[in-house]
Scaffold this motif. Structure first.
Motif, PDB file in Angstrom:
ATOM      1  N   VAL A 267      -6.284  21.126 -31.368  1.00 37.05           N
ATOM      2  CA  VAL A 267      -5.551  20.330 -32.366  1.00 37.05           C
ATOM      3  C   VAL A 267      -5.641  18.841 -32.014  1.00 37.05           C
ATOM      4  O   VAL A 267      -5.436  18.476 -30.845  1.00 37.05           O
ATOM      5  N   PRO A 268      -5.913  17.970 -32.969  1.00 35.49           N
ATOM      6  CA  PRO A 268      -5.887  16.527 -32.688  1.00 35.49           C
ATOM      7  C   PRO A 268      -4.525  16.105 -32.152  1.00 35.49           C
ATOM      8  O   PRO A 268      -3.492  16.500 -32.707  1.00 35.49           O
ATOM      9  N   TRP A 269      -4.513  15.305 -31.089  1.00 30.53           N
ATOM     10  CA  TRP A 269      -3.251  14.938 -30.453  1.00 30.53           C
ATOM     11  C   TRP A 269      -2.319  14.183 -31.389  1.00 30.53           C
ATOM     12  O   TRP A 269      -1.081  14.253 -31.248  1.00 30.53           O
ATOM     13  N   ASP A 270      -2.876  13.464 -32.378  1.00 28.41           N
ATOM     14  CA  ASP A 270      -2.037  12.673 -33.276  1.00 28.41           C
ATOM     15  C   ASP A 270      -1.671  13.406 -34.560  1.00 28.41           C
ATOM     16  O   ASP A 270      -1.155  12.806 -35.504  1.00 28.41           O
ATOM     17  N   SER A 271      -1.911  14.707 -34.596  1.00 24.64           N
ATOM     18  CA  SER A 271      -1.505  15.496 -35.760  1.00 24.64           C
ATOM     19  C   SER A 271       0.021  15.530 -35.862  1.00 24.64           C
ATOM     20  O   SER A 271       0.722  15.790 -34.872  1.00 24.64           O
ATOM     21  N   LYS A 272       0.560  15.258 -37.044  1.00 27.31           N
ATOM     22  CA  LYS A 272       2.009  15.269 -37.236  1.00 27.31           C
ATOM     23  C   LYS A 272       2.607  16.639 -36.934  1.00 27.31           C
ATOM     24  O   LYS A 272       3.750  16.766 -36.512  1.00 27.31           O
ATOM     25  N   ALA A 273       1.810  17.685 -37.155  1.00 30.97           N
ATOM     26  CA  ALA A 273       2.306  19.052 -36.944  1.00 30.97           C
ATOM     27  C   ALA A 273       2.673  19.308 -35.482  1.00 30.97           C
ATOM     28  O   ALA A 273       3.542  20.134 -35.194  1.00 30.97           O
ATOM     29  N   VAL A 274       2.027  18.579 -34.548  1.00 28.26           N
ATOM     30  CA  VAL A 274       2.299  18.791 -33.122  1.00 28.26           C
ATOM     31  C   VAL A 274       3.760  18.500 -32.809  1.00 28.26           C
ATOM     32  O   VAL A 274       4.391  19.208 -32.020  1.00 28.26           O
ATOM     33  N   VAL A 275       4.314  17.456 -33.425  1.00 26.45           N
ATOM     34  CA  VAL A 275       5.716  17.097 -33.186  1.00 26.45           C
ATOM     35  C   VAL A 275       6.643  17.811 -34.163  1.00 26.45           C
ATOM     36  O   VAL A 275       7.687  18.351 -33.781  1.00 26.45           O
ATOM     37  N   GLU A 276       6.276  17.824 -35.432  1.00 28.71           N
ATOM     38  CA  GLU A 276       7.169  18.368 -36.464  1.00 28.71           C
ATOM     39  C   GLU A 276       7.310  19.890 -36.369  1.00 28.71           C
ATOM     40  O   GLU A 276       8.398  20.434 -36.532  1.00 28.71           O
ATOM     41  N   GLN A 277       6.191  20.579 -36.143  1.00 31.31           N
ATOM     42  CA  GLN A 277       6.240  22.030 -36.087  1.00 31.31           C
ATOM     43  C   GLN A 277       6.257  22.566 -34.662  1.00 31.31           C
ATOM     44  O   GLN A 277       6.695  23.685 -34.419  1.00 31.31           O
ATOM     45  N   GLY A 278       5.781  21.771 -33.727  1.00 32.06           N
ATOM     46  CA  GLY A 278       5.622  22.221 -32.354  1.00 32.06           C
ATOM     47  C   GLY A 278       4.151  22.473 -32.068  1.00 32.06           C
ATOM     48  O   GLY A 278       3.401  22.913 -32.947  1.00 32.06           O
ATOM     49  N   PRO A 279       3.700  22.196 -30.842  1.00 31.64           N
ATOM     50  CA  PRO A 279       2.272  22.293 -30.538  1.00 31.64           C
ATOM     51  C   PRO A 279       1.700  23.700 -30.660  1.00 31.64           C
ATOM     52  O   PRO A 279       0.551  23.879 -31.059  1.00 31.64           O
ATOM     53  N   TYR A 280       2.489  24.702 -30.325  1.00 32.28           N
ATOM     54  CA  TYR A 280       1.980  26.071 -30.383  1.00 32.28           C
ATOM     55  C   TYR A 280       1.819  26.541 -31.826  1.00 32.28           C
ATOM     56  O   TYR A 280       0.843  27.222 -32.162  1.00 32.28           O
ATOM     57  N   VAL A 281       2.764  26.167 -32.672  1.00 26.45           N
ATOM     58  CA  VAL A 281       2.640  26.504 -34.100  1.00 26.45           C
ATOM     59  C   VAL A 281       1.424  25.794 -34.688  1.00 26.45           C
ATOM     60  O   VAL A 281       0.644  26.395 -35.453  1.00 26.45           O
ATOM     61  N   ALA A 282       1.243  24.526 -34.332  1.00 23.75           N
ATOM     62  CA  ALA A 282       0.095  23.769 -34.839  1.00 23.75           C
ATOM     63  C   ALA A 282      -1.220  24.422 -34.426  1.00 23.75           C
ATOM     64  O   ALA A 282      -2.170  24.519 -35.218  1.00 23.75           O
ATOM     65  N   ALA A 283      -1.284  24.903 -33.179  1.00 20.55           N
ATOM     66  CA  ALA A 283      -2.503  25.551 -32.693  1.00 20.55           C
ATOM     67  C   ALA A 283      -2.743  26.880 -33.404  1.00 20.55           C
ATOM     68  O   ALA A 283      -3.877  27.202 -33.782  1.00 20.55           O
ATOM     69  N   LEU A 284      -1.679  27.656 -33.612  1.00 25.11           N
ATOM     70  CA  LEU A 284      -1.829  28.940 -34.300  1.00 25.11           C
ATOM     71  C   LEU A 284      -2.228  28.736 -35.760  1.00 25.11           C
ATOM     72  O   LEU A 284      -3.005  29.520 -36.318  1.00 25.11           O
ATOM     73  N   ASP A 285      -1.701  27.693 -36.393  1.00 23.67           N
ATOM     74  CA  ASP A 285      -2.114  27.363 -37.765  1.00 23.67           C
ATOM     75  C   ASP A 285      -3.596  27.007 -37.802  1.00 23.67           C
ATOM     76  O   ASP A 285      -4.320  27.377 -38.727  1.00 23.67           O
ATOM     77  N   ARG A 286      -4.060  26.281 -36.787  1.00 23.13           N
ATOM     78  CA  ARG A 286      -5.479  25.909 -36.696  1.00 23.13           C
ATOM     79  C   ARG A 286      -6.363  27.162 -36.613  1.00 23.13           C
ATOM     80  O   ARG A 286      -7.487  27.188 -37.117  1.00 23.13           O
ATOM     81  N   LEU A 287      -5.812  28.216 -36.001  1.00 22.95           N
ATOM     82  CA  LEU A 287      -6.558  29.469 -35.869  1.00 22.95           C
ATOM     83  C   LEU A 287      -6.427  30.354 -37.097  1.00 22.95           C
ATOM     84  O   LEU A 287      -7.036  31.424 -37.157  1.00 22.95           O
ATOM     85  N   GLY A 288      -5.586  29.915 -38.053  1.00 20.32           N
ATOM     86  CA  GLY A 288      -5.415  30.706 -39.270  1.00 20.32           C
ATOM     87  C   GLY A 288      -4.582  31.954 -39.067  1.00 20.32           C
ATOM     88  O   GLY A 288      -4.734  32.949 -39.809  1.00 20.32           O
ATOM     89  N   ILE A 289      -3.677  31.942 -38.080  1.00 24.58           N
ATOM     90  CA  ILE A 289      -2.799  33.089 -37.840  1.00 24.58           C
ATOM     91  C   ILE A 289      -1.701  33.093 -38.893  1.00 24.58           C
ATOM     92  O   ILE A 289      -0.921  32.140 -38.989  1.00 24.58           O
ATOM     93  N   PRO A 290      -1.611  34.121 -39.729  1.00 24.83           N
ATOM     94  CA  PRO A 290      -0.587  34.134 -40.779  1.00 24.83           C
ATOM     95  C   PRO A 290       0.823  34.197 -40.189  1.00 24.83           C
ATOM     96  O   PRO A 290       1.067  34.889 -39.207  1.00 24.83           O
ATOM     97  N   GLY A 291       1.731  33.441 -40.817  1.00 21.76           N
ATOM     98  CA  GLY A 291       3.121  33.435 -40.360  1.00 21.76           C
ATOM     99  C   GLY A 291       3.291  32.856 -38.977  1.00 21.76           C
ATOM    100  O   GLY A 291       4.222  33.246 -38.245  1.00 21.76           O
ATOM    101  N   ALA A 292       2.425  31.905 -38.598  1.00 18.66           N
ATOM    102  CA  ALA A 292       2.462  31.355 -37.237  1.00 18.66           C
ATOM    103  C   ALA A 292       3.804  30.706 -36.923  1.00 18.66           C
ATOM    104  O   ALA A 292       4.346  30.870 -35.825  1.00 18.66           O
ATOM    105  N   GLY A 293       4.362  29.982 -37.910  1.00 15.37           N
ATOM    106  CA  GLY A 293       5.631  29.297 -37.683  1.00 15.37           C
ATOM    107  C   GLY A 293       6.750  30.263 -37.348  1.00 15.37           C
ATOM    108  O   GLY A 293       7.490  30.068 -36.381  1.00 15.37           O
ATOM    109  N   GLN A 294       6.876  31.325 -38.145  1.00 14.49           N
ATOM    110  CA  GLN A 294       7.945  32.288 -37.900  1.00 14.49           C
ATOM    111  C   GLN A 294       7.698  33.072 -36.610  1.00 14.49           C
ATOM    112  O   GLN A 294       8.639  33.417 -35.887  1.00 14.49           O
ATOM    113  N   LEU A 295       6.424  33.346 -36.326  1.00 15.64           N
ATOM    114  CA  LEU A 295       6.091  34.050 -35.089  1.00 15.64           C
ATOM    115  C   LEU A 295       6.540  33.243 -33.871  1.00 15.64           C
ATOM    116  O   LEU A 295       7.164  33.780 -32.947  1.00 15.64           O
TER     117      LEU A 295
END
Length: 462
Positions: A267-295
């Motif tokens: 994930v790009p370090w300056d992605s807003k998702a890293v702070v807003e969603q959390g780095p692990y959620v941002a990485a899982l979204d990058r991988l296309g994992i469905p429901g990453a946020g809730q997981l």
């Protein structure tokens, strides 16, 4: 320092029951050691560090991880030689006198009790996100009741909860690392490897950004001390501590440094998702994992509840140990069925008062309390290092067979660790965001040290 102070445990005050149980099995202690390094700070708090340091956050976590390994090695050496539910507080008293044990113990107790409240608030926010309209304070109260009851019943209940909590956390982060490595290697179906494109701007904010990331990473490691507290109630304290300390290096390298490396590569370090969603959620979204946020919300909830449970346990045992050594109200040391139940109740009540303060006095008292505990973990680490310097030579001289764990390259690395801690204090004083925490914690530490020294003098005269 007299030989008696170094090698003889303090006398137990009359009326204090010292019969803690030994209900923790080796599997409990092993999983507490394994999962204890995986906290909510790793899943959520690391986002701010990445935003400040960029890909160099990997260096920040590696450097602070090395310091933590040295601290754990020192603490493990002392805890294997003299297992105690008071852990570093008991070692500080043995090495420097009652004032040191009083200061280290009660400052850590305040930290743990406040953390119980903060973790309860964090867990309640997640649940109210799933069930909007329900009161946050009600969920906090429910969590408090559940874990208070768990810790009141028997130590094996704490061990069972932590065993399964740790298993879930280890499983979640292990799966994350496997998926992340496969994606980086370009062999995960449906994803393209980013290569090293996201690592090109390694120090986006220069050395200042790295310093902010370093400070954030240091405080993410809090909670590793619990295993040495729990070891005193295990079937084989010396073996348990030795095993936990010896595996600390690969656990820190894998869970913290490894996961940071995977995240900043994906994930790009300056992605807003890293702070807003959390780095692990941002990485899982990058991988296309469905429901990453809730997981990840489920995993973070488990991490928060695990920390609540562990901190209720740790705070009650620290309080019990202090009273056992004549450093607090006798009522807190009363044991029933192998559990210091009054200490458990008082620790839970203190934690819930912190929760209420976050609603009643969010602009003055609550921030003051948070600032006061901001650098306590560093104060505790200094007590650990100084205690190890003093106790190591005494143990080598009188009872060398107790050195089941040895600090590497003693005393050189102990002095290196102390120098690193002093450097962190200097860095905190330079940063506006941490300066208030440093001064507030310093004020509390000096106040406790003065009170502890006054008590020590009075008891010596009496």
């Amino acid at each position: 320092m007299s030989r008696t102070t170094l090698d003889t445990p303090p006398a137990t005050p009359a009326g204090v029951d010292v019969a803690l149980s030994h209900g923790l099995k080796q599997r409990h202690l092993s999983m507490i050691a394994l999962g204890g390094v995986i906290g909510a700070g790793l899943f959520v708090g690391s986002g701010a560090g990445i935003a400040a340091a960029g890909p160099s956050i990997v260096i920040a976590y590696a450097v602070s991880g090395l310091l933590v390994m040295l601290v754990m090695r020192m603490l493990g050496e002392m805890s294997a030689a003299h297992p105690s539910s008071g852990s570093f507080s008991a070692h500080a008293e043995r090495a420097m006198g009652p004032w040191a044990g009083f200061t280290a113990g009660w400052s850590f107790w305040v930290l743990l009790c406040t953390a119980v409240g903060l973790e309860g608030i964090g867990a309640a926010k997640i649940v109210t996100g799933w069930l909007p309209g329900t009161p946050e304070w009600g969920w906090v109260a429910l969590f408090m009741v559940v874990f208070c009851a768990t810790n009141l019943a028997a130590v094996k209940n704490f061990g069972e909860f932590e065993f399964w909590f740790a298993a879930l956390k280890v499983g979640a982060i292990g799966l994350f690392l496997v998926l992340g490595v496969l994606a980086v290697a370009g062999v995960l179906p449906g994803t393209d490897s980013p290569g090293t494109a996201n690592l090109a701007d390694f120090l986006p904010h220069g050395s200042e950004g790295l310093v902010v990331g370093l400070l954030a990473s240091v405080f993410a490691y809090g909670g590793l001390e619990t295993v040495t507290i729990a070891a005193a109630e295990s079937e084989n304290p010396v073996q348990g501590v030795a095993r936990a300390v010896r595996t600390a290096m690969w656990r820190i390298a894998l869970f913290y440094v490894g996961s940071m490396a995977v995240i900043v590569t994906l994930v790009p370090w300056d992605s807003k998702a890293v702070v807003e969603q959390g780095p692990y959620v941002a990485a899982l979204d990058r991988l296309g994992i469905p429901g990453a946020g809730q997981l990840m919300n489920v995993v973070v909830l488990v991490a928060l509840l695990s920390a609540m449970n562990a901190n209720i346990y740790g705070s009650s045992r620290i309080a019990y140990s202090l009273v056992e050594r004549g450093q607090g109200p006798k009522a807190l040391g009363r044991v029933s069925a192998g559990v210091p139940r009054v200490a458990v109740l008082v620790s839970c009540v203190f934690g819930f008062v912190c929760v209420l303060l976050s609603y009643w006095r969010p602009d003055d008292v609550f921030p003051w309390l948070l600032n006061m505990i901001g650098a306590v973990i560093l104060v505790v680490w200094i007590f650990i290092a100084v205690s190890q310097l003093r106790l190591r030579r005494a143990v080598e001289r009188d009872t060398p067979e107790r050195l089941a764990v040895r600090m590497w390259l003693f005393p050189g690395l102990t002095w290196v660790a102390l120098a690193c801690m002093a450097a962190i204090f200097v860095l905190m004083a330079r940063e506006p965001g941490t300066r208030v925490q440093l001064y507030s914690t310093g004020g509390m530490t000096l106040l406790l040290a003065a009170a502890g020294y006054a008590r020590q003098r009075l008891r010596a005269k009496g």
